[in-house]
Design a protein around this motif. Structure first.
Motif, PDB file in Angstrom:
ATOM      1  N   SER A  63       0.843  -1.184   0.000  1.00  0.00           N
ATOM      2  CA  SER A  63       0.000   0.000   0.000  1.00  0.00           C
ATOM      3  C   SER A  63       0.886   1.244   0.000  1.00  0.00           C
ATOM      4  CB  SER A  63      -0.893  -0.027   1.241  1.00  0.00           C
ATOM      5  OG  SER A  63      -1.992   0.786   1.034  1.00  0.00           O
ATOM      6  N   GLU A 118      -3.591  -1.121  -6.072  1.00  0.00           N
ATOM      7  CA  GLU A 118      -4.713  -0.952  -7.010  1.00  0.00           C
ATOM      8  C   GLU A 118      -4.218  -0.765  -8.439  1.00  0.00           C
ATOM      9  OE1 GLU A 118      -4.190   1.018  -4.414  1.00  0.00           O
ATOM     10  OE2 GLU A 118      -5.599   0.220  -2.933  1.00  0.00           O
ATOM     11  N   SER A 125      -0.220   2.875   6.231  1.00  0.00           N
ATOM     12  CA  SER A 125      -0.033   1.430   6.153  1.00  0.00           C
ATOM     13  C   SER A 125       1.445   1.097   6.007  1.00  0.00           C
ATOM     14  CB  SER A 125      -0.844   0.859   4.993  1.00  0.00           C
ATOM     15  OG  SER A 125      -0.674   1.654   3.848  1.00  0.00           O
ATOM     16  N   CYS A 140      -0.381  -9.572   7.830  1.00  0.00           N
ATOM     17  CA  CYS A 140      -1.574  -9.554   8.687  1.00  0.00           C
ATOM     18  C   CYS A 140      -1.216  -9.971  10.108  1.00  0.00           C
ATOM     19  CB  CYS A 140      -2.636 -10.502   8.149  1.00  0.00           C
ATOM     20  SG  CYS A 140      -3.530  -9.858   6.725  1.00  0.00           S
ATOM     21  N   ALA A 194      -1.873 -11.493   2.010  1.00  0.00           N
ATOM     22  CA  ALA A 194      -3.236 -11.139   2.405  1.00  0.00           C
ATOM     23  C   ALA A 194      -3.412  -9.642   2.668  1.00  0.00           C
ATOM     24  CB  ALA A 194      -3.641 -11.939   3.639  1.00  0.00           C
ATOM     25  N   MET A 195      -2.467  -9.061   3.403  1.00  0.00           N
ATOM     26  CA  MET A 195      -2.653  -7.688   3.875  1.00  0.00           C
ATOM     27  C   MET A 195      -2.860  -6.692   2.744  1.00  0.00           C
ATOM     28  SD  MET A 195      -2.969  -5.928   6.531  1.00  0.00           S
ATOM     29  CE  MET A 195      -2.194  -5.887   8.119  1.00  0.00           C
ATOM     30  N   THR A 196      -2.205  -6.932   1.615  1.00  0.00           N
ATOM     31  CA  THR A 196      -2.271  -5.959   0.522  1.00  0.00           C
ATOM     32  C   THR A 196      -3.341  -6.307  -0.507  1.00  0.00           C
ATOM     33  OG1 THR A 196      -0.459  -7.217  -0.437  1.00  0.00           O
ATOM     34  CG2 THR A 196       0.110  -5.182   0.678  1.00  0.00           C
ATOM     35  N   GLY A 197      -4.150  -7.340  -0.229  1.00  0.00           N
ATOM     36  CA  GLY A 197      -5.248  -7.639  -1.143  1.00  0.00           C
ATOM     37  C   GLY A 197      -5.121  -8.962  -1.881  1.00  0.00           C
ATOM     38  N   HIS A 198      -4.487  -9.946  -1.231  1.00  0.00           N
ATOM     39  CA  HIS A 198      -4.492 -11.319  -1.760  1.00  0.00           C
ATOM     40  C   HIS A 198      -3.768 -11.508  -3.083  1.00  0.00           C
ATOM     41  CE1 HIS A 198      -8.272 -11.306   0.812  1.00  0.00           C
ATOM     42  NE2 HIS A 198      -7.370 -12.005   1.463  1.00  0.00           N
ATOM     43  N   LEU A 216     -10.584 -14.830   4.700  1.00  0.00           N
ATOM     44  CA  LEU A 216     -11.244 -13.740   3.978  1.00  0.00           C
ATOM     45  C   LEU A 216     -11.251 -14.075   2.480  1.00  0.00           C
ATOM     46  CD1 LEU A 216     -12.470 -10.873   4.220  1.00  0.00           C
ATOM     47  CD2 LEU A 216     -10.183  -9.964   3.868  1.00  0.00           C
ATOM     48  N   HIS A 276      -7.514   2.989   2.333  1.00  0.00           N
ATOM     49  CA  HIS A 276      -7.287   1.604   1.921  1.00  0.00           C
ATOM     50  C   HIS A 276      -6.308   0.956   2.896  1.00  0.00           C
ATOM     51  CE1 HIS A 276      -8.643   1.781  -2.464  1.00  0.00           C
ATOM     52  NE2 HIS A 276      -8.940   2.946  -1.960  1.00  0.00           N
ATOM     53  N   GLY A 277      -5.834  -0.244   2.503  1.00  0.00           N
ATOM     54  CA  GLY A 277      -4.715  -0.851   3.222  1.00  0.00           C
ATOM     55  C   GLY A 277      -5.127  -1.481   4.533  1.00  0.00           C
ATOM     56  N   LEU A 278      -4.298  -1.272   5.521  1.00  0.00           N
ATOM     57  CA  LEU A 278      -4.471  -1.871   6.839  1.00  0.00           C
ATOM     58  C   LEU A 278      -5.903  -1.819   7.362  1.00  0.00           C
ATOM     59  CD1 LEU A 278      -1.611  -0.815   9.247  1.00  0.00           C
ATOM     60  CD2 LEU A 278      -2.822  -2.970   9.289  1.00  0.00           C
ATOM     61  N   ALA A 279      -6.545  -0.678   7.153  1.00  0.00           N
ATOM     62  CA  ALA A 279      -7.849  -0.437   7.758  1.00  0.00           C
ATOM     63  C   ALA A 279      -8.917  -1.411   7.276  1.00  0.00           C
ATOM     64  CB  ALA A 279      -8.285   0.987   7.475  1.00  0.00           C
ATOM     65  N   GLN A 280      -8.606  -2.170   6.224  1.00  0.00           N
ATOM     66  CA  GLN A 280      -9.619  -3.098   5.718  1.00  0.00           C
ATOM     67  C   GLN A 280      -9.932  -4.204   6.713  1.00  0.00           C
ATOM     68  OE1 GLN A 280      -8.192  -4.542   1.991  1.00  0.00           O
ATOM     69  NE2 GLN A 280      -8.833  -2.735   0.873  1.00  0.00           N
ATOM     70  N   ARG A 281      -8.996  -4.485   7.616  1.00  0.00           N
ATOM     71  CA  ARG A 281      -9.170  -5.636   8.484  1.00  0.00           C
ATOM     72  C   ARG A 281      -9.931  -5.297   9.770  1.00  0.00           C
ATOM     73  NH1 ARG A 281      -8.261  -7.163   4.290  1.00  0.00           N
ATOM     74  NH2 ARG A 281      -6.386  -8.133   3.478  1.00  0.00           N
TER      75      ARG A 281
END
Lengths: 628, 194
Positions: free
Chosen positions: A42, A46, A126, A404, A479-483, A549, B43-48
């Motif tokens: 992050s 994206e 992040s 994570c 996982a933390m950055t979107g799998h 998730l 975005h990022g960390l806060a998603q969890r």
């Protein structure tokens, strides 16, 4: 926008609401970028999501997630010296990993052109720090472009790519979190497909690519000369913009997102200062700055993070004998956090209290506890931390890593007590084990992070025969950055592959004591953790469970999702609260009378909590099917 | 457009509640209504399972995508504790707060270090900011991940953003989904609206 992929390849001009990271991809395509590489982090992932939206066979470029930022940078470099315009993108601290190769780039003749896109993270949204990556540009003599919004991300990339190709030198495009994620309607130009020349252009006849001993000097001189010549461009480009408010006294020099904040803050100000917004921040555009200094009596340098522009602008004033008051950073607070409009208002108020007024502080109405990110319901890491915490004594030392599972540092687990960077845990743990006979050391490491930077620490523990236990928290994904996939996931960005087996890697590196358990199998995990920590020497436990998730999202997509929930038998429950207070799944809520409830909005019915109840009051309620 | 016609919308909730979709529908609907806009999501960390927020700014003459503290005309929350946080940090005096009355207990509540925020706390907080308070809850909602659409329906029904018309919301939904998901969301949206 039904299909992002189709939008990104559209031939005609169009406008669309996109975030900066998506605008960046369209710019890459229009510029005919040929090779793009990255490691997830992050605020940048994206960008890869946007790339993924284009069908693989339709992509006019090659893209991969490499195993780390350094590898990604080297691939982009290799492609570029073969004649392909290339780009590598990663997060702020990713540049530290890439640095060893990154700092060499400006020494080289980059035939095809190369753009390094870095997503800085002021505000540490992040990341583990707020580092200002403009320093790296100074260190390596690489020009820096700094857009402030998605429209500029698109435009600046295209100009940077053109300049990089023309000058055969690398350029850094510096974004920041809320430039990457800002949304606005961006106007995109038309784009025509071309046939690419794929012939490898690399040639040692045209240039030297080996910087050793005396060969370094001509390369360094060329890098400095190229930077000097680039100054002419930086001086005259219209990427530097003047906002002329007709103020003969005051002016502000700024760049990037803080510029937008400043515009908002100045809206209600009478006789607002003039603004010089820099689009290129290195090498510093001396000419427009000199002119701006001469036209005013007092200058504020409004600069997020470090005081880089401030120092350079003070030198310009000194060298040109311009006697002017220059106000830069005024206190430590000015170096910290993102320059949001709210923050800029405070900074500007300190600078010119008579013209920038603060509204009276609004008192908080009621105290609200923070809601930190936490492990998801069903997360396999929770089961691992719950067991390991019971096995270890309070005095033992646990070392966190990035991913994570870093969230294990929060209560109720408090597993993972020190963190430096990606992949540090085995070696930091090793240091903590020296002369240490009485406190056991356990390090945690995620699977993607292991491939990224964890391997040298592991082989070192074998090589130097250290006495620690490493727990690999394997969830099969980044996982933390979107799998995003990693080498053990079974697929790369482009196709299915034979997964690299973590156990085989460990064996190959000479680890002799390797244990493995699914984290939901808590008694097995407990047994092997006990064994591993009591062994002399280096032991590794692979504690695995797929990311739940990802698992539930995929199940919903494939129509295999089962909407199960756990329920608590209130007749059996003795309100021991092991499930809420020790296991700590967020699906449990607690009533004022102490009764435990299951929040059905959250529970995924994985049942990993059932075995933690000392009186067996948790059951599973199965439902056939579910709602998509 | 005059400054008074500008609208700052601050959306807050917990990771996993569909804040991203809600904000994307609003931003696209605003675009269909012909409004200039800027916005940004966290975005990022806060998603969890952490707090997630989205800023949306509509109207002419806006620069930053970020709203200044205590300057949101409208705070939208999908959760009770987050509603209080939104009122605290972003709602302007005499603004509007709309929230979905569900509770995802924070860690501190679950560990019984602090008390859970109640609906009456929200009423009190809204009163202190002299704000209009709209509490939303649909007890027969089958899919919790559609709470965001219930709130969207209420916003449309009450014309809280007066420039955005019913057809703008529908077009925005149509932009972002397809198939069964689109049908379910549109049908729920219409149920709330009509």
């Amino acid at each position: 926008m039904k299909s992002m992929g189709k939008m990104l390849l559209k031939n005609q001009e169009f406008s669309e609401i996109v975030i900066g990271n998506t605008a960046l991809v369209r710019a890459m395509i229009e510029s005919k970028t040929r090779v793009i590489t990255s490691y997830p982090g992050s605020p940048m992932p994206e960008t890869a999501e946007a790339i993924k939206s284009i069908k693989k066979e339709k992509r006019p470029f090659y893209f991969e997630f490499s195993t780390n930022e350094k590898v990604a940078t080297e691939i982009a470099f290799g492609a570029a010296i073969n004649g392909h315009l290339s780009t590598v993108f990663f997060k702020s601290v990713g540049l530290n990993v890439a640095a060893d190769s990154f700092v060499q780039l400006p020494l080289m003749k980059i035939k095809g052109g190369m753009i390094v896109v870095v997503g800085d993270d002021p505000g540490a949204n992040s990341s583990q720090n707020e580092q200002d990556n403009r320093h790296y540009a100074h260190l390596s003599y690489m020009p820096v472009f700094e857009p402030s919004d998605p429209q500029e991300v698109y435009e600046y990339y295209k100009i940077a790519a053109e300049q990089s190709q023309k000058r055969e030198m690398p350029i850094l495009l510096r974004l920041s979190t809320h430039v990457c994620h800002a949304k606005q309607k961006v106007h995109f130009k038309a784009f025509k497909k071309v046939n690419f020349d794929n012939s490898p252009k690399f040639s040692v006849r045209s240039d030297n690519y080996i910087p050793i001993t005396s060969k370094v000097f001509p390369m360094k001189k060329r890098a400095l000369k190229r930077l000097e010549i680039f100054k002419d461009y930086a001086n005259q480009t219209n990427l530097n913009q003047l906002v002329d408010n007709g103020n003969k006294n005051r002016g502000v020099i700024t760049a990037g997102l803080p510029y937008l904040s400043l515009r908002d803050v100045l809206e209600d100000v009478e006789n607002p200062p003039d603004i010089l917004k820099l689009g290129i921040v290195y090498p510093i555009p001396e000419k427009p700055i000199k002119k701006f200094l001469q036209a005013h009596k007092e200058i504020k340098i409004l600069e997020e993070l470090d005081d880089i522009l401030e120092k350079e602008i003070k030198v310009i004033a000194f060298d040109n004998n311009i006697n002017i008051k220059i106000i830069g950073k005024q206190e430590v607070e000015d170096w910290v956090n993102e320059y949001t409009p709210y923050k800029v208002k405070k900074v500007m108020q300190k600078t010119w209290p008579k013209i920038i007024k603060l509204e009276p502080e609004v008192k908080k109405i009621m105290k609200v506890e923070n809601r930190p990110a936490q492990l998801c319901p069903g997360c396999g890491h929770r089961s691992a931390f719950y067991v390991i915490k019971q096995v270890l004594s309070e005095n033992d030392i646990t070392v966190a890593d990035i991913g994570c599972h870093t969230l294990g540092f929060l209560p109720p687990y408090e597993m993972g007590e020190v963190l430096l960077s990606m992949g540090h845990s085995t070696s930091t743990g090793t240091g903590l084990s020296l002369f240490n006979k009485e406190r056991k050391v356990v390090s945690f490491l995620g699977d993607s992070t292991m491939f990224h930077a964890g391997l040298p620490g592991i082989v070192n523990a074998v090589y130097n025969d250290h006495n620690i236990t490493l727990v690999i928290m394997e969830n099969g994904t980044t996982a933390m950055t979107g799998h995003q996939n990693h080498p053990a996931s079974g697929s790369n960005f482009n196709k299915k592959i034979k997964p690299v087996k973590i156990r085989e890697i460990l064996k190959g590196m000479g680890v002799t004591s390797i244990y493995e358990a699914d984290t939901y199998a808590q008694s097995k995990l407990e047994t092997i953790i006990k064994k591993a920590i009591n062994e002399d020497g280096f032991s590794v436990v692979i504690a695995s469970h797929p990311c739940m998730l990802k698992f539930t999202r995929e199940a919903r997509k494939n129509n295999t999702f089962k909407d199960n929930k756990v329920i608590i038998d209130q007749d059996i429950c003795e309100q021991i609260h092991e499930c809420v207070e020790e296991f700590g799944c967020p699906s449990f809520s607690i009533k004022e009378n102490g009764e435990v409830d299951v929040n059905e909005d959250l529970c995924i019915g994985d049942g990993s909590c059932i075995q933690t109840c000392p009186v067996n009051a948790i059951n599973i309620k199965r439902t056939e099917g579910g709602i998509k | 457009m005059q400054k008074k016609d500008r609208l700052n919308i601050y959306i807050i909730g917990v990771g996993g509640q569909g804040i991203g979709l809600l904000s994307e529908v609003l931003i696209r609907a605003a675009d269909y209504a012909g409004l200039n806009l800027r916005g940004v999501d966290t975005h990022g960390l806060a998603q969890r399972g952490g707090t997630v927020q989205s800023h949306l700014r509509l109207g002419e003459g806006i620069h930053s995508p970020l709203i200044q503290k205590n300057k949101a005309d409208l705070v939208i929350s999908l959760e009770r504790t987050e509603a209080l946080r939104g009122i605290n940090n972003y709602l302007k005096q005499e603004g509007t707060i709309i929230y979905y009355n569900t509770s995802w207990q924070t860690l501190d509540v679950r560990l019984r270090n602090t008390k859970e925020v109640q609906a009456k706390d929200i009423i009190k907080a809204a009163q202190k900011k002299e704000a209009e308070l709209i509490e939303v809850y649909k007890d027969d909602l089958k899919e919790i991940r559609m709470q965001n659409i219930v709130v969207l329906g209420e916003i449309a029904k009450r014309k809280i953003v007066p420039q955005i018309r019913r057809r703008d919301y529908l077009k925005a939904l149509d932009d972002l989904m397809e198939g069964e998901k689109l049908e379910n969301n549109v049908s729920l949206f219409k149920t709330i609206l009509d």
